[in-house]
Design a protein around this motif. Structure first.
Motif: not given
Length: 178
Positions: A85-97
């Motif tokens: 389970h993976i995502g790009v972290i931007v300002e503490g948020e999981w994006l592009f999951v």
């Protein structure tokens, strides 16, 4: 004297052909090949837990995510499918999951078992393209390793890995003086 220098091999298979020729002589061809290092060969040098190769990859390059289960991990000795389970972290948020639900088993998030207690996932053709993050800076990714039904995690807490992004560095927030 013939001196030939080559760059260090990073484990990929490669071959070369050297042709020696001189006026009035028959050419001599020497073929040289080197087998690539398999993921199973590399498994012995992988640290327990979650890691990347290269250790701090560039967002616009290929990279491999590894999970090596420690002896106290719920996935140690596990023989079923393992997912990330993976995502790009931007300002503490999981994006592009990629997976919209925790228990969703997407083929692209399925890790390959490369040795006993070692799994890998290749980000190809690059980390940015794998996530489809476009112009969003990719400086960190969040990772959770789990079994197929999501009831067991490979590592108890979320893991965050640093990524170098030389293209979209993003604006640094600098507050105005008061």
């Amino acid at each position: 004297t013939l001196d030939i220098k080559v760059e260090a091999n990073k484990g990929e298979a490669r071959s070369a052909q050297l042709v020696f020729s001189a006026p009035g002589c028959k050419d001599v061809t020497v073929k040289v090949s080197q087998k690539g290092k398999t993921a199973a060969d590399a498994a012995g040098s992988i640290a327990e837990g979650i890691s990347m190769d290269p250790s701090v990859p560039d967002a616009d390059s290929e990279a491999v995510l590894y999970f090596k289960a420690a002896s106290d991990s719920p996935l140690y000795g596990y023989t079923g499918d393992v997912y990330v389970h993976i995502g790009v972290i931007v300002e503490g948020e999981w994006l592009f999951v990629p997976a919209s639900k925790w228990e969703e088993n997407l083929e692209r998030c399925k890790m390959q078992n490369v040795a006993k207690n070692v799994w890998s996932l290749k980000f190809s053709p690059s980390i940015r393209e794998w996530f489809g993050s476009g112009t969003t800076p990719v400086k960190q990714i969040g990772v959770v390793i789990r079994n197929s039904d999501g009831s067991q995690k490979g590592v108890a807490s979320d893991t965050f890995l640093e990524i170098t992004d030389n293209v979209y560095k993003g604006e640094e927030f600098i507050p105005d003086p008061v």
